[in-house]
Design a protein around this motif. Structure first.
Motif, PDB file in Angstrom:
ATOM      1  N   GLY A   1       3.192   5.612  -0.160  1.00 43.75           N
ATOM      2  CA  GLY A   1       2.996   4.243  -0.624  1.00 43.75           C
ATOM      3  C   GLY A   1       2.185   3.406   0.356  1.00 43.75           C
ATOM      4  O   GLY A   1       2.212   3.636   1.571  1.00 43.75           O
ATOM      5  N   VAL A   2       1.452   2.439  -0.182  1.00 47.25           N
ATOM      6  CA  VAL A   2       0.624   1.549   0.631  1.00 47.25           C
ATOM      7  C   VAL A   2       0.943   0.104   0.262  1.00 47.25           C
ATOM      8  O   VAL A   2       1.005  -0.248  -0.921  1.00 47.25           O
ATOM      9  CB  VAL A   2      -0.881   1.811   0.409  1.00 47.25           C
ATOM     10  N   VAL A   3       1.153  -0.723   1.278  1.00 46.49           N
ATOM     11  CA  VAL A   3       1.414  -2.151   1.076  1.00 46.49           C
ATOM     12  C   VAL A   3       0.118  -2.924   1.265  1.00 46.49           C
ATOM     13  O   VAL A   3      -0.573  -2.767   2.273  1.00 46.49           O
ATOM     14  CB  VAL A   3       2.477  -2.674   2.067  1.00 46.49           C
TER      15      VAL A   3
ATOM     16  N   PHE B   1       1.673 -28.127   4.259  1.00 50.63           N
ATOM     17  CA  PHE B   1       1.161 -26.800   3.919  1.00 50.63           C
ATOM     18  C   PHE B   1       1.671 -26.321   2.561  1.00 50.63           C
ATOM     19  O   PHE B   1       2.811 -26.599   2.186  1.00 50.63           O
ATOM     20  CB  PHE B   1       1.629 -25.748   4.938  1.00 50.63           C
ATOM     21  N   ILE B   2       0.823 -25.558   1.869  1.00 54.03           N
ATOM     22  CA  ILE B   2       1.266 -24.701   0.775  1.00 54.03           C
ATOM     23  C   ILE B   2       0.762 -23.303   1.123  1.00 54.03           C
ATOM     24  O   ILE B   2      -0.445 -23.068   1.192  1.00 54.03           O
ATOM     25  CB  ILE B   2       0.712 -25.133  -0.594  1.00 54.03           C
ATOM     26  N   THR B   3       1.689 -22.392   1.371  1.00 50.30           N
ATOM     27  CA  THR B   3       1.334 -21.028   1.756  1.00 50.30           C
ATOM     28  C   THR B   3       1.677 -20.073   0.625  1.00 50.30           C
ATOM     29  O   THR B   3       2.832 -19.991   0.201  1.00 50.30           O
ATOM     30  CB  THR B   3       2.084 -20.596   3.029  1.00 50.30           C
ATOM     31  N   ASP B   4       0.670 -19.372   0.125  1.00 45.99           N
ATOM     32  CA  ASP B   4       0.864 -18.356  -0.909  1.00 45.99           C
ATOM     33  C   ASP B   4       0.628 -16.985  -0.285  1.00 45.99           C
ATOM     34  O   ASP B   4      -0.466 -16.709   0.219  1.00 45.99           O
ATOM     35  CB  ASP B   4      -0.114 -18.560  -2.067  1.00 45.99           C
ATOM     36  N   THR B   5       1.650 -16.141  -0.332  1.00 40.20           N
ATOM     37  CA  THR B   5       1.528 -14.788   0.198  1.00 40.20           C
ATOM     38  C   THR B   5       1.557 -13.797  -0.961  1.00 40.20           C
ATOM     39  O   THR B   5       2.530 -13.739  -1.717  1.00 40.20           O
ATOM     40  CB  THR B   5       2.667 -14.468   1.181  1.00 40.20           C
ATOM     41  N   TYR B   6       0.482 -13.044  -1.107  1.00 38.52           N
ATOM     42  CA  TYR B   6       0.345 -12.068  -2.185  1.00 38.52           C
ATOM     43  C   TYR B   6       0.636 -10.674  -1.632  1.00 38.52           C
ATOM     44  O   TYR B   6       0.054 -10.271  -0.619  1.00 38.52           O
ATOM     45  CB  TYR B   6      -1.075 -12.091  -2.744  1.00 38.52           C
ATOM     46  N   LYS B   7       1.518  -9.936  -2.318  1.00 33.47           N
ATOM     47  CA  LYS B   7       1.863  -8.589  -1.857  1.00 33.47           C
ATOM     48  C   LYS B   7       2.040  -7.635  -3.034  1.00 33.47           C
ATOM     49  O   LYS B   7       2.529  -8.027  -4.095  1.00 33.47           O
ATOM     50  CB  LYS B   7       3.162  -8.603  -1.043  1.00 33.47           C
ATOM     51  N   SER B   8       1.657  -6.381  -2.805  1.00 33.49           N
ATOM     52  CA  SER B   8       1.939  -5.325  -3.779  1.00 33.49           C
ATOM     53  C   SER B   8       2.177  -4.022  -3.030  1.00 33.49           C
ATOM     54  O   SER B   8       1.809  -3.889  -1.855  1.00 33.49           O
ATOM     55  CB  SER B   8       0.790  -5.164  -4.780  1.00 33.49           C
ATOM     56  N   PHE B   9       2.797  -3.076  -3.720  1.00 37.14           N
ATOM     57  CA  PHE B   9       3.118  -1.780  -3.117  1.00 37.14           C
ATOM     58  C   PHE B   9       2.652  -0.689  -4.068  1.00 37.14           C
ATOM     59  O   PHE B   9       3.160  -0.554  -5.182  1.00 37.14           O
ATOM     60  CB  PHE B   9       4.626  -1.679  -2.873  1.00 37.14           C
ATOM     61  N   ASP B  10       1.669   0.081  -3.629  1.00 33.19           N
ATOM     62  CA  ASP B  10       1.093   1.151  -4.449  1.00 33.19           C
ATOM     63  C   ASP B  10       1.849   2.451  -4.193  1.00 33.19           C
ATOM     64  O   ASP B  10       1.689   3.078  -3.147  1.00 33.19           O
ATOM     65  CB  ASP B  10      -0.390   1.315  -4.112  1.00 33.19           C
ATOM     66  N   VAL B  11       2.679   2.842  -5.151  1.00 31.74           N
ATOM     67  CA  VAL B  11       3.512   4.037  -4.985  1.00 31.74           C
ATOM     68  C   VAL B  11       2.774   5.311  -5.386  1.00 31.74           C
ATOM     69  O   VAL B  11       3.307   6.413  -5.230  1.00 31.74           O
ATOM     70  CB  VAL B  11       4.809   3.920  -5.817  1.00 31.74           C
ATOM     71  N   SER B  12       1.560   5.176  -5.888  1.00 26.71           N
ATOM     72  CA  SER B  12       0.823   6.346  -6.375  1.00 26.71           C
ATOM     73  C   SER B  12       0.107   7.100  -5.256  1.00 26.71           C
ATOM     74  O   SER B  12      -0.437   8.182  -5.482  1.00 26.71           O
ATOM     75  CB  SER B  12      -0.201   5.916  -7.435  1.00 26.71           C
TER      76      SER B  12
END
Length: 281
Positions: free
Chosen positions: A235-237, A220-231
């Motif tokens: 905040g929203v993940v 496996f190659i697992t890529d997990t993309y994440k961001s956190f919108d503080v505006s």
């Protein structure tokens, strides 16, 4: 007695290592200058950093074209679109369609919202097919599966301190050793490599956490993309998972790397341009 125990431990370690791929390690002793004097026997492994992604991508594009040219099409335009996409997978974004859905009531409550609208692009069917709720799948001619799994946006209801960078370092996993399986209790996985890079997720600067691993049957190659919108409020993940995998008796990590690189620009365009709107919390 101590020496026997130590020897047994060393042998057990190398027996475990021998069961798994050595694609991400090389013996740097092969490159040691003969004029350097080393006391004792030294055996050091080092991560490979010179994978020829360009050539792997070209190979994937040609195989994709060869496969598509053998198929029957309803019209010439459909065939031309598929062949264009095979040469440049980002075209699957252009020829895809926008998916918009509204979540409210109990469907939104579990994510901390009263209501929200999720929007993202679904790539053209010649590359990805719908494989369930928020999941899209591509299977190559070699049997390599690439999954895009769109995560549910999460509102920070309790106003916790969220450190996306730390989360993406996946410190729970150690490289070069057996680790507990993330999905099967009592099972082990062998982690070859971890990596952390910047990425745009739902229009917000975030991170891409990469975990390269294998179990008894698959790699496996697992890529997990994440961001956190503080505006937005507390905040929203945002999160999206991309898995590239295959049976270890059928494909290699080199083939996985090639497929992943071939589809990467398309995948990251889908992830970066996704958006959530009309949020109520």
């Amino acid at each position: 007695m101590k020496h026997i125990i130590l020897l047994f431990g060393v042998l057990s370690f190398f027996t475990t290592k021998a069961q798994y791929s050595n694609y991400y390690s090389i013996d740097i002793n092969q490159n040691v200058n003969e004029n350097i004097k080393i006391s004792g026997n030294v055996n050091v492994n080092k991560n490979i950093t010179t994978i020829d992604y360009g050539q792997l991508s070209i190979t994937n594009a040609q195989r994709e074209r060869n496969q598509l040219e053998k198929l029957k099409y309803n019209d010439e335009r459909e065939k031309n679109i598929s062949l264009e996409i095979a040469s440049d997978p980002t075209k699957a974004y252009d020829y895809g369609y926008q998916n918009t859905f509204i979540r409210k009531g109990d469907d939104a409550k579990s994510s901390g919202f009263k209501k929200y609208t999720n929007n993202y692009r679904i790539p053209h069917k010649s590359l990805f097919v719908n494989a369930g709720k928020g999941r899209f799948e591509n299977v190559s001619i070699e049997g390599i599966t690439t999954e895009i799994i769109i995560g549910t946006p999460k509102y920070n209801t309790e106003n916790k301190v969220i450190d996306i960078e730390k989360d993406c370092k996946i410190e729970v996993y150690k490289e070069g050793v057996l680790n507990d399986s993330p999905s099967e209790a009592g099972k082990k996985i062998f982690v070859h490599k971890k990596d952390l890079n910047r990425a745009t997720v739902y229009g917000i600067k975030g991170f891409k956490a990469t975990l390269i691993w294998e179990d008894e049957y698959q790699i496996f190659i697992t890529d997990t993309y994440k961001s956190f919108d503080v505006s937005i409020g507390n905040g929203v993940v945002y999160s999206v998972k991309v898995r590239t995998y295959g049976n270890k008796n059928e494909v290699t990590f080199e083939q996985l790397e090639g497929r992943r690189y071939y589809l990467r620009r398309l995948v990251e365009k889908v992830i970066s341009t996704a958006e959530v709107s009309d949020m109520k919390f």
